[in-house]
Design a protein around this motif. Sequence first.
Motif, short mmCIF file in Angstrom:
data_model
loop_
_atom_site.label_atom_id
_atom_site.label_comp_id
_atom_site.label_asym_id
_atom_site.label_seq_id
_atom_site.Cartn_x
_atom_site.Cartn_y
_atom_site.Cartn_z
N HIS A 273 0.83 -1.20 0.00
CA HIS A 273 0.00 0.00 0.00
C HIS A 273 0.87 1.26 0.00
O HIS A 273 0.53 2.25 -0.65
CB HIS A 273 -0.92 0.00 1.22
CG HIS A 273 -1.85 -1.18 1.26
ND1 HIS A 273 -1.63 -2.25 2.09
CD2 HIS A 273 -2.97 -1.45 0.56
CE1 HIS A 273 -2.60 -3.14 1.90
NE2 HIS A 273 -3.42 -2.68 0.98
N ARG A 288 -8.03 8.56 -3.57
CA ARG A 288 -8.13 7.97 -2.23
C ARG A 288 -7.61 6.55 -2.31
O ARG A 288 -7.91 5.83 -3.26
CB ARG A 288 -9.58 7.93 -1.76
CG ARG A 288 -10.28 9.25 -1.68
CD ARG A 288 -11.80 9.13 -1.82
NE ARG A 288 -12.40 8.16 -0.93
CZ ARG A 288 -12.98 8.48 0.23
NH1 ARG A 288 -13.04 9.73 0.60
NH2 ARG A 288 -13.52 7.56 0.99
N VAL A 289 -6.85 6.13 -1.31
CA VAL A 289 -6.33 4.76 -1.26
C VAL A 289 -6.74 4.14 0.08
O VAL A 289 -6.38 4.66 1.14
CB VAL A 289 -4.80 4.71 -1.41
CG1 VAL A 289 -4.31 3.27 -1.33
CG2 VAL A 289 -4.38 5.35 -2.73
N ASP A 290 -7.51 3.07 0.04
CA ASP A 290 -7.92 2.36 1.25
C ASP A 290 -6.82 1.41 1.70
O ASP A 290 -6.25 0.68 0.88
CB ASP A 290 -9.20 1.57 1.01
CG ASP A 290 -10.40 2.48 0.76
OD1 ASP A 290 -10.33 3.66 1.15
OD2 ASP A 290 -11.40 2.02 0.17
N THR A 296 -8.38 5.44 5.21
CA THR A 296 -8.24 5.92 3.84
C THR A 296 -7.20 7.02 3.79
O THR A 296 -7.26 7.98 4.56
CB THR A 296 -9.58 6.47 3.31
OG1 THR A 296 -10.52 5.39 3.22
CG2 THR A 296 -9.42 7.08 1.93
N ARG A 298 -5.78 10.07 1.63
CA ARG A 298 -6.30 10.95 0.59
C ARG A 298 -5.17 11.81 0.02
O ARG A 298 -4.45 12.48 0.76
CB ARG A 298 -7.40 11.85 1.14
CG ARG A 298 -8.54 11.07 1.78
CD ARG A 298 -9.67 11.97 2.18
NE ARG A 298 -9.22 13.09 3.01
CZ ARG A 298 -9.98 14.15 3.29
NH1 ARG A 298 -11.20 14.24 2.81
NH2 ARG A 298 -9.53 15.10 4.07
N ALA A 306 -4.79 11.26 6.12
CA ALA A 306 -5.47 9.97 6.30
C ALA A 306 -6.62 10.18 7.25
O ALA A 306 -6.58 11.04 8.13
CB ALA A 306 -4.51 8.92 6.84
N ARG A 309 -12.12 5.15 7.96
CA ARG A 309 -13.09 4.79 6.93
C ARG A 309 -14.19 3.97 7.59
O ARG A 309 -13.93 2.93 8.20
CB ARG A 309 -12.41 3.97 5.84
CG ARG A 309 -13.32 3.62 4.67
CD ARG A 309 -12.55 2.93 3.54
NE ARG A 309 -12.23 1.54 3.85
CZ ARG A 309 -11.05 1.09 4.20
NH1 ARG A 309 -10.05 1.93 4.34
NH2 ARG A 309 -10.85 -0.19 4.44
N PRO A 314 -18.71 5.40 1.34
CA PRO A 314 -17.83 6.47 1.82
C PRO A 314 -18.58 7.61 2.46
O PRO A 314 -18.03 8.33 3.27
CB PRO A 314 -17.12 6.93 0.54
CG PRO A 314 -17.22 5.78 -0.41
CD PRO A 314 -18.51 5.10 -0.09
N VAL A 317 -18.29 8.39 6.15
CA VAL A 317 -17.04 8.82 6.79
C VAL A 317 -17.24 10.06 7.63
O VAL A 317 -16.74 10.17 8.73
CB VAL A 317 -15.96 9.06 5.71
CG1 VAL A 317 -14.74 9.73 6.32
CG2 VAL A 317 -15.57 7.74 5.06
#
Length: 554
Positions: A273, A288-290, A296, A298, A306, A309, A314, A317
């Motif tokens: 990640h 956005r990366v979970d 998450t 951003r 971050a 989540r 979403p 949130v």
Amino acid sequence: MPSSSFGQQVRDEFRQLAPAANVVVVGFSGGSDSVAIARALRDDPDLEVHLVHIDHALRRESGEDARWAKRFAESLDLPITLERIDVNAVAKRRGLNVEQAGRDVRYGAFHAAAKRLGADVIATGHTADDQAETVLMQLLRGSAYAAGIEAVRGMVVRPLLRFGKNDARTWLDSLGQAWLEDSSNGDTQQQRAWIRHEVLPRLDGRRPGVRRRLADFGTAQKDVKHFVRSELQRRIGSPPYDRDALQRLPTALRRQAVVELVRNQDGGVERVHVERILRELDQGTITRVDVPGMVTVRLLPKIVDAMPRAAGEPEAVAKPHQVEHPEDLPPRLPASLLEDGPWTLRYPEPGDWMQTEGGRKHVADLLNERGVPREAKPFVRALAREHEVVWLEGVAAAPPLTEWHADPDLHHMRQALNLADRASSEGEVPVGAVVVCDGNTVGEGWNRREATHNPTDHAEVVALKAAAETLGSWNLAGCTLYVTLEPCLMCTGAMLHAHLDRVVYGAPNHRDGALGSVVNGLAGPWKQQPEVRRGVLRREAEHRLKQFFEASRA
């Protein structure tokens, strides 16, 4: 090591990790490690020891284990807290595996007990064997750093980390002290048990001493991690990060920045990640990366941050809510905003607009101009009053918030510079300081040494005293000290005792600086340390000092 000296060595190690502790909560499973800690610390006459035993309700015999723990505590005349928590139910409710849920439950209960009992620290029974297992697990998992277990993390200390499990057991045998064996520790379906009973014995058969080498590797990785973290903080401060500043960092520091973002939200950090986020950053993507742990990351036009989540869509949130108190405001926004309220923190709505330097603009147009992709637009938080928006997270802010949005430290450092000018006008070395809590100035100070003939009346000390009087407490946790010149050793000591969260200074002090220029007063094993940001408005601060000393010499 001689078994008779083991208890004293554990107490010595504990005092190295927690020199000022008076009350300790011991996480007590009943296994040999926790029994050894309880027996060792109980003999410290200056320490009040409380045991906390958590029944995870995972094994048929767990109730008997709790009763054994109670009898052990009574035999040593130690207070004990017993709790039963259904970890399987917690795991299902939170979407976690049982191991992770059990860990969360344990540490949650330990911290709750520490708060209730007024404990200074929490001691757990991790040994060098646990360290080796953890390093290997982290390597297999692809962790950002295979650094193992920290000896100190927050309130938690681990005084057995330098000792092997057999050291503790040999000592307990010499005392005639029994302990519990957890049958689940032999279940090789669990990863740690598999590594302990199958992987490490085979590695040790091929390369004897592998446990010690793994533990030493983790220690070396910790040293690297701590250096990289301190260098990251020195260069760009704490999260959230300015995207442009982050982009300019070397890869090792950018990687650490992603780790810090995720860990600050209690997320899981795995290399796959981290590398994906770095690729998106290099490509200039807004996305956005979970990551594991329901977090998450951003990547917005101006910042990278971050956030937690929520399960499901979403939209869950951050539900719209009224902002009524300073602590409800987003980070880096001044509390003075509330004077013009009421404000709502929500997502953009049709008809929203913002006042900019060039006039009024629709929020939709601003999002387009700043390159926010369509899928991310609905999730950029906005601070609004009806349809007037004054802040778009990571995108834009309305005047006069523009400077706050860019860097709120500049505003407060200018306050400190004004106080430095006042010191200069009174014939004092031009150093000014302000203490800020929740965006509000609660203490001001400037050098007063010549006027009062008091060697302790430095700007920082004067400002800290004023803040303590304003807040009615010496404890300034949550506050930031802004000072135009790097603090001396005396002022650094005052900052530590005030429990400040942050210290921001302008010019380095090459004569008396105690935050790195001459000595590093924060290098000791202090209970709490402030974050430090250096060089804010450095030129302005240095210019005032230069002018003052040139005039003095003339």
